[in-house]
Write an enzyme that holds these catalytic residues in place. Structure first.
Site, PDB file in Angstrom:
ATOM      1  N   CYS A  56     -16.664 -88.195   6.605  1.00  0.00           N
ATOM      2  CA  CYS A  56     -16.189 -89.538   7.125  1.00  0.00           C
ATOM      3  C   CYS A  56     -15.663 -90.824   6.196  1.00  0.00           C
ATOM      4  O   CYS A  56     -15.183 -90.087   4.931  1.00  0.00           O
ATOM      5  CB  CYS A  56     -17.276 -90.484   7.658  1.00  0.00           C
ATOM      6  SG  CYS A  56     -18.558 -90.598   6.428  1.00  0.00           S
ATOM      7  N   CYS A 109     -17.752 -91.113   3.024  1.00  0.00           N
ATOM      8  CA  CYS A 109     -17.190 -90.011   1.771  1.00  0.00           C
ATOM      9  C   CYS A 109     -16.123 -90.521   0.898  1.00  0.00           C
ATOM     10  O   CYS A 109     -16.168 -90.169  -0.213  1.00  0.00           O
ATOM     11  CB  CYS A 109     -16.895 -89.050   2.654  1.00  0.00           C
ATOM     12  SG  CYS A 109     -18.871 -88.404   3.714  1.00  0.00           S
ATOM     13  N   CYS A 117      -0.367 -57.714 -27.979  1.00  0.00           N
ATOM     14  CA  CYS A 117       0.243 -58.395 -26.902  1.00  0.00           C
ATOM     15  C   CYS A 117      -0.409 -59.444 -25.529  1.00  0.00           C
ATOM     16  O   CYS A 117      -0.167 -60.439 -25.490  1.00  0.00           O
ATOM     17  CB  CYS A 117       1.444 -57.199 -26.329  1.00  0.00           C
ATOM     18  SG  CYS A 117       2.450 -55.825 -26.482  1.00  0.00           S
ATOM     19  N   ASP A 130     -36.135 -59.368  -3.430  1.00  0.00           N
ATOM     20  CA  ASP A 130     -37.091 -59.867  -1.325  1.00  0.00           C
ATOM     21  C   ASP A 130     -37.796 -59.017  -0.894  1.00  0.00           C
ATOM     22  O   ASP A 130     -36.764 -57.644  -0.657  1.00  0.00           O
ATOM     23  CB  ASP A 130     -36.193 -60.800  -1.440  1.00  0.00           C
ATOM     24  CG  ASP A 130     -36.430 -60.897   0.025  1.00  0.00           C
ATOM     25  OD1 ASP A 130     -37.327 -62.055   0.000  1.00  0.00           O
ATOM     26  OD2 ASP A 130     -35.690 -61.171   0.912  1.00  0.00           O
ATOM     27  N   ASP A 153     -30.477 -61.012   0.325  1.00  0.00           N
ATOM     28  CA  ASP A 153     -29.987 -60.408   1.441  1.00  0.00           C
ATOM     29  C   ASP A 153     -29.208 -61.768   2.164  1.00  0.00           C
ATOM     30  O   ASP A 153     -28.846 -62.060   3.241  1.00  0.00           O
ATOM     31  CB  ASP A 153     -30.178 -59.109   2.607  1.00  0.00           C
ATOM     32  CG  ASP A 153     -31.413 -59.698   3.316  1.00  0.00           C
ATOM     33  OD1 ASP A 153     -32.360 -60.461   2.790  1.00  0.00           O
ATOM     34  OD2 ASP A 153     -31.526 -59.263   4.311  1.00  0.00           O
ATOM     35  N   ASP A 191     -31.778 -66.725   0.447  1.00  0.00           N
ATOM     36  CA  ASP A 191     -31.593 -65.832  -1.812  1.00  0.00           C
ATOM     37  C   ASP A 191     -30.835 -66.040  -1.847  1.00  0.00           C
ATOM     38  O   ASP A 191     -30.580 -66.020  -3.347  1.00  0.00           O
ATOM     39  CB  ASP A 191     -31.660 -64.492  -1.125  1.00  0.00           C
ATOM     40  CG  ASP A 191     -32.939 -63.844  -0.294  1.00  0.00           C
ATOM     41  OD1 ASP A 191     -33.946 -64.283  -0.919  1.00  0.00           O
ATOM     42  OD2 ASP A 191     -32.386 -62.685   0.617  1.00  0.00           O
TER      43      ASP A 191
END
Length: 898
Positions: free
Chosen positions: A66, A69, A137, A557, A776, A780
């Protein structure tokens, strides 16, 4: 005096102008005058009447919703030192910042972050670079790019002949290209979404390889007679006499001069076109070493041939064969190098080749075949048996099996039906599928995989930092050593001192090989990451290759990583001697004597029918298990939830109770008959439930998140690699310990809240050192970022994948051990390459300079020096290519999974 007073005179004249004009000019310039005066306070040039140059940067900002912000970001930016103006646009989500001083984008990003928003980094710019031949190079191009204002990171890769540049929004790509051009090389932007551009790049490399082959053949044809005439005379006395009496020495030298001149002008021209200008820029490279070495040998020989009176007596010799054979051998090395480089990028070429060229789409009730670029989001695409799926999408119609091994590394085709997701580049097996296009072009999974692999291959490891420092000064150092060699031999060497000095200086120039040092790391990274992609292991960041081999602990996990991630019915045992009036659900069950399987199905039918009225995940798992067995559910009456105990209902006139042991005890039923089963389930971390039918104990039930079959072998392989495995889960400690016992996990961190995973990882890092985390889910993502290396299961969420360093495209945890083993193999390969590259140069440069002559009277011919130099690069490339045949570690599990 007049010149000194000029400014004040001008000021006096301005003040003496008519009042009306002064007022008008003053009012007209008020805004700009304020700004200029603000700049003038900090810039002396403004006081002299010249406005200070303005610096401008544009930042992309995430998180603004908005006008408040916008104001918040503007206020934060304007508080930064030296910022004159900040304009934030909500629609474009960009901030334009202006300052009289150079703008530090990094500090502004931190200011915006503190204000509660994120600065989106500009997409990395990838440039294709022509003309690089050695590590010097690479260092030179990197230095040129880093001098461009706004460039934050610049990584140049000799193997891929490309640069990966992270720069500010306001840094034009053309400026980067011009900086490279000024350094002596050619560059152009790599367009990843343009398959024609990629194909053109490959065609160009193939043409360069053919050109090298042509030049090599010409060079060998011309150099061979020179070598025979000169070296044959030295090695075979009879041949020397034959040359003297038939051709004559001087005519022999003229023939050698003509042939060698042709070698240098035509096949060898590339060395002089690049090497000589590099010398004039005070930026010598590999070509400069070859150019100076061959020209020195050739120039001395020309003087000896046509003006021998200029040389001291006893030094009149020719070295045409050295110049001609050096060019031939180095071209041979370059040709083998080009062929090997092509093989290192085969993984990318293979991935690009998986993209379909055309697609069949539904248009106006007909199916038409169109180029892939013409497919739009939402189009219905038809895929016939044996065809590659052209775009990512969702199956609208049809049933088939799809070979997804190129994405997941899994060899078994996956069944696909209505509603299932398919990935572009995978192969349809037997059935006809109609899909809706959900992702095309750069947004497709295959394009992202190619992008990930390319970025990983283009990245630099920490181990490369030392190499870069050495190679930056390597060529100038070699030229200095060659000059010193000539001076020492000329001043203190035996006669003919001039000849000795020349030959040894040329040998030093030719034997030095910065190519091997420049290729040592990037070739191994290219082949290693390419082999990883083939196994379904994608390195999003090249640094993960180095860090993974240092990992001591792998933290995992539980849910969705070690386990399937969703509850399922794992145990259903019916009480011995259960006899009841069953309402058969099929004709097969219409027997007086029901076998045990039929009784089990009948009890499951009653239990699932009741559970269908509940929305609990356990109930969903039981109902799903019944449906998978083809059991039709029965109507339910008088369903009631018994708080804290379970549920009950009437099914086909029979009263069914389902719940914990407390409910059975309340019903007056003894559950001890299932004591052995209950004990086993408890040891496995499962909580048993019971079912009673018409007041009689009928069955014991367990629903759990089952362990993936691949988890057993994966954990065993990690142990075989010498790693500890820790499990981090929010589950209760009893369940976690039971799963850890079955999988032989070393350490368990249970009842960890989502926000506590990061703290747990910090503890593991303090205790063990480097820690890798495998997860996953969205929860996590912070842990993946905290870990030294984060590995995301590819079947997980996009948020987790974005936070990870490595992506495992299949849901198979075996990918973790594959990634770690590949990391160890790649780093071992890099160390071998670097050892060879450095030891080669450290050992052979002094020998070429004549270090063995005082003790053993051994000198190294420039021809042998050229051969050794050519072979050194080929050795490095050949060693890196061994990674193409890397096989992941395998373990044999003793006694099954349990």
């Amino acid at each position: 005096m007049e010149s000194k007073n000029t400014p004040s005179s001008t000021q006096t004249n301005t003040q003496a102008s008519p009042p009306a004009n002064t007022e008008t000019n003053s009012q007209a310039r008020t805004p700009s005058s304020t700004k200029i005066s603000a700049q003038a306070s900090s810039q002396d040039s403004a006081q002299a009447g010249t406005p200070a140059p303005l610096h401008q940067e544009t930042l992309s900002i995430q998180g603004m919703t908005c006008a408040s912000c916008v104001r918040r970001v503007e206020r934060a930016l304007l508080k930064a030192p030296g910022i004159d103006s900040a304009a934030v646009n909500l629609a474009t989500e960009k901030a334009t910042i202006t300052s009289a001083q150079p703008i530090d984008v990094q500090s502004l990003s931190e200011i915006i972050k503190k204000a509660g928003y994120e600065v989106t980094p500009r997409e990395p710019i990838e440039l294709s670079i022509d003309g690089m031949t050695c590590a010097s190079c690479v260092a030179r191009v990197e230095r040129a790019l880093k001098k461009v204002p706004g460039v934050q990171v610049a990584n140049v890769n000799l193997t891929t002949e490309s640069a990966w540049v992270q720069a500010n929004e306001s840094t034009p790509t053309e400026t980067l290209i011009q900086a490279i051009k000024k350094a002596g090389y050619e560059a152009k932007l790599i367009a990843h979404d343009d398959n024609n551009a990629l194909s053109a790049h490959q065609d160009k490399k193939a043409q360069e390889e053919q050109l090298l082959k042509r030049d090599l053949i010409i060079s060998l044809i011309l150099a061979l007679p020179v070598f025979i005439l000169e070296m044959g005379s030295h090695m075979i006395p009879a041949f020397h006499h034959w040359v003297l009496h038939t051709i004559g020495q001087y005519p022999s030298w003229i023939i050698q001069f003509i042939l060698t001149t042709l070698v240098l002008i035509f096949p060898g021209r590339r060395f002089y076109e690049k090497g000589i200008p590099a010398l004039f820029r005070f930026a010598p490279d590999m070509n400069s070493l070859v150019a100076v070495g061959t020209l020195a040998a050739y120039g001395f020989s020309v003087v000896a041939t046509f003006a021998p009176q200029l040389l001291p007596e006893g030094t009149i010799h020719v070295y045409y064969e050295a110049a001609a054979v050096i060019v031939s051998l180095i071209l041979l090395g370059r040709y083998f190098e080009a062929k090997a480089k092509g093989r290192t990028s085969q993984a990318i070429q293979h991935l690009v080749g998986m993209q379909a060229k055309t697609a069949r789409i539904h248009r106006d009730n007909t199916v038409v075949e169109v180029p892939l670029a013409q497919v739009k989001l939402g189009d219905s695409v038809e895929i016939r048996p044996g065809e590659r799926i052209p775009v990512d999408g969702e199956v609208l119609q049809g049933l088939s099996y799809v070979d997804e091994s190129m994405i997941t590394g899994e060899p078994i085709p996956a069944e696909k039906g209505t509603g299932d997701k398919v990935v572009g580049g995978t192969v349809n097996q037997k059935g006809i599928l109609t899909i809706r296009a959900n992702a095309i072009g750069e947004t497709s999974v295959l394009s992202q995989i190619i992008r990930m692999v390319e970025q990983a291959q283009g990245s630099k490891l920490a181990i490369q930092a030392l190499v870069d420092k050495v190679t930056m000064w390597f060529v100038p150092a070699v030229m200095s050593i060659a000059a010193l060699t000539f001076i020492i031999w000329f001043a203190f060497g035996p006669e003919p001192a001039l000849t000795f000095g020349l030959v040894n200086a040329v040998a030093v120039l030719i034997i030095a090989c910065p190519c091997a040092m420049g290729l040592a790391t990037p070739t191994s990274i290219m082949v290693g990451t390419g082999r990883g992609a083939e196994m379904g292991v994608l390195f999003r960041k090249g640094e993960a290759l180095q860090l993974l081999q240092e990992v001591q602990v792998v933290a995992v996990d539980k849910t969705g990583t070690l386990t399937e991630g969703k509850p399922s019915l794992t145990d259903f045992h019916v009480q011995e001697g259960v006899v009841m009036e069953l309402k058969p659900s099929s004709s097969a069950e219409k027997n007086a004597e029901l076998d045990r399987d039929a009784i089990t199905k009948a009890v499951l039918r009653l239990v699932a029918s009741v559970e269908a009225k509940s929305e609990h995940p356990i109930a969903v798992a039981i109902v799903q298990a019944a449906q998978e067995q083809g059991i039709a559910l029965a109507p339910v009456e008088n369903f009631e939830s018994l708080t804290g105990l379970g549920i009950k209902a009437q099914v086909d006139g029979q009263l069914v109770h389902i719940g914990a042991d407390r409910l059975m005890q309340q019903l007056g039923l003894d559950v001890d008959t299932f004591s052995q089963e209950a004990q086993r389930l408890g040891e496995e971390g499962k909580t048993p439930m019971y079912a009673a039918i018409d007041g009689r104990l009928a069955a014991i039930i367990a629903v759990a998140d089952p362990i993936k079959e691949s988890s057993y072998a994966a954990i065993a392989t990690l142990h075989q690699l010498g790693l500890k495995v820790a499990m981090i889960t929010g589950d209760n400690r009893h369940t976690a310990q039971a799963i850890a016992k079955r999988l032989q996990i070393d350490q368990v961190e249970a009842e960890v809240l989502p926000g506590g995973k990061v703290d747990t990882l910090k503890q593991l890092q303090a205790q063990y050192g480097r820690v890798a985390f495998v997860g996953d889910g969205i929860n996590d993502a912070p842990a993946l970022a905290q870990a030294d290396v984060g590995l995301a299961i590819g079947t997980g969420t996009d948020v987790a994948i974005e936070a990870a360093d490595v992506v495992l495209m299949s849901g198979n945890l075996q990918g973790v051990s594959n990634a770690i083993a590949l990391s160890k193999a790649t780093m071992r390969n890099i160390r071998q390459n670097l050892f060879w590259a450095f030891v080669y140069n450290i050992a052979l440069i002094p020998i070429a300079a004549g270090a063995l002559y005082p003790s053993f009277e051994v000198l190294l011919s420039p021809i042998f020096a050229a051969g050794a130099m050519a072979l050194s690069s080929v050795f490095v490339l050949g060693n890196a290519l061994r990674l193409k045949y890397f096989e992941p570690p395998k373990v044999e599990l003793q006694g099954g999974n349990a």
